[in-house]
Design a protein around this motif. Sequence first.
Motif, PDB file in Angstrom:
ATOM      1  N   PHE A   1       0.845  -1.195   0.000  1.00 35.75           N
ATOM      2  CA  PHE A   1       0.000   0.000   0.000  1.00 35.75           C
ATOM      3  C   PHE A   1       0.885   1.252   0.000  1.00 35.75           C
ATOM      4  O   PHE A   1       0.690   2.182   0.799  1.00 35.75           O
ATOM      5  CB  PHE A   1      -0.945   0.017   1.200  1.00 35.75           C
ATOM      6  N   SER A   2       1.881   1.233  -0.862  1.00 36.58           N
ATOM      7  CA  SER A   2       2.923   2.273  -0.838  1.00 36.58           C
ATOM      8  C   SER A   2       2.389   3.673  -1.096  1.00 36.58           C
ATOM      9  O   SER A   2       2.914   4.649  -0.546  1.00 36.58           O
ATOM     10  CB  SER A   2       4.020   1.937  -1.844  1.00 36.58           C
ATOM     11  N   SER A   3       1.366   3.801  -1.925  1.00 33.23           N
ATOM     12  CA  SER A   3       0.822   5.136  -2.217  1.00 33.23           C
ATOM     13  C   SER A   3       0.246   5.767  -0.964  1.00 33.23           C
ATOM     14  O   SER A   3       0.527   6.927  -0.633  1.00 33.23           O
ATOM     15  CB  SER A   3      -0.249   5.048  -3.306  1.00 33.23           C
ATOM     16  N   LEU A   4      -0.571   4.983  -0.254  1.00 37.73           N
ATOM     17  CA  LEU A   4      -1.167   5.472   0.991  1.00 37.73           C
ATOM     18  C   LEU A   4      -0.109   5.678   2.054  1.00 37.73           C
ATOM     19  O   LEU A   4      -0.033   6.752   2.683  1.00 37.73           O
ATOM     20  CB  LEU A   4      -2.215   4.476   1.488  1.00 37.73           C
ATOM     21  N   ASN A   5       0.701   4.667   2.278  1.00 38.31           N
ATOM     22  CA  ASN A   5       1.703   4.746   3.342  1.00 38.31           C
ATOM     23  C   ASN A   5       2.719   5.853   3.094  1.00 38.31           C
ATOM     24  O   ASN A   5       3.129   6.554   4.026  1.00 38.31           O
ATOM     25  CB  ASN A   5       2.414   3.397   3.488  1.00 38.31           C
ATOM     26  N   GLY A   6       3.140   5.997   1.850  1.00 37.49           N
ATOM     27  CA  GLY A   6       4.108   7.035   1.523  1.00 37.49           C
ATOM     28  C   GLY A   6       3.552   8.429   1.747  1.00 37.49           C
ATOM     29  O   GLY A   6       4.242   9.315   2.275  1.00 37.49           O
ATOM     30  N   ALA A   7       2.288   8.631   1.358  1.00 37.24           N
ATOM     31  CA  ALA A   7       1.666   9.951   1.525  1.00 37.24           C
ATOM     32  C   ALA A   7       1.543  10.322   2.991  1.00 37.24           C
ATOM     33  O   ALA A   7       1.848  11.455   3.400  1.00 37.24           O
ATOM     34  CB  ALA A   7       0.291   9.959   0.863  1.00 37.24           C
ATOM     35  N   VAL A   8       1.117   9.355   3.824  1.00 38.34           N
ATOM     36  CA  VAL A   8       0.959   9.627   5.254  1.00 38.34           C
ATOM     37  C   VAL A   8       2.318   9.864   5.910  1.00 38.34           C
ATOM     38  O   VAL A   8       2.481  10.783   6.725  1.00 38.34           O
ATOM     39  CB  VAL A   8       0.225   8.465   5.950  1.00 38.34           C
ATOM     40  N   ALA A   9       3.304   9.066   5.541  1.00 34.87           N
ATOM     41  CA  ALA A   9       4.644   9.219   6.124  1.00 34.87           C
ATOM     42  C   ALA A   9       5.259  10.565   5.767  1.00 34.87           C
ATOM     43  O   ALA A   9       5.881  11.223   6.610  1.00 34.87           O
ATOM     44  CB  ALA A   9       5.550   8.084   5.652  1.00 34.87           C
ATOM     45  N   ASN A  10       5.082  10.996   4.524  1.00 35.78           N
ATOM     46  CA  ASN A  10       5.616  12.290   4.102  1.00 35.78           C
ATOM     47  C   ASN A  10       4.912  13.439   4.806  1.00 35.78           C
ATOM     48  O   ASN A  10       5.522  14.483   5.081  1.00 35.78           O
ATOM     49  CB  ASN A  10       5.470  12.445   2.584  1.00 35.78           C
TER      50      ASN A  10
END
Length: 215
Positions: free
Chosen positions: A42-51
């Motif tokens: 779920f890299s799109s979701l996880n990346g957006a939240v992490a950033n």
Amino acid sequence: MKFEKNSSTKPICLLLVTVIFSVLTAFVDKAAIGPEGTSVGFSSLNGAVANLLGYNEMFDKISDLVMVLAFLVVAFFAFMGVVRLVQTKSISEVGKIILGLGMLYLVVAIIYVAFSKIPINYRPIIPPGETELETSYPSSHVLIICSVFGSAIIAWKRLFAEKSYVRILTVAAAVLMVVGVCARMLAGVHWATDILAGILFSLTLVSVYAAYIKD
């Protein structure tokens, strides 16, 4: 453990959801967005939240404090169990409420150890003072906090006759669960799906415990 048919429906459904979510996290939308090129589902979701969140040391310490309080609750019930065992000299006489908690805590420990060996995700950052990657799924803080306080709410209602005390303890436990989960998310040391997985695992365990002690 023995369960009535109706009481086992919720735990089974939650277990299926947790397993399916874990499988999806391991395979869906994987991309190397983690430290040292580690892949994350779920890299799109996880990346957006992490950033968006980044790392926050204050929230990291708050979540640590809440987990320490959870361990104190574990110690309290362990003490109750030992006292009853000494008084009755029989494990069966300790009571299914306390014994059930012991089994729940054991399963939490097994999940923690198992997923430390199964790197579905690695943490989105290498925290200050650490040098190695650490497995991140599910969030152990969220798993422990929600499992301990969630099961404690159920146990307190069965163990204590004084309703005012039970209400105070229930509110305190609920607040600590919310604070612990939110603080762990805002700390930025886990992917969003790690937090959600910790909640799902703990919901499953608490529902199994509730079904087990149901009269």
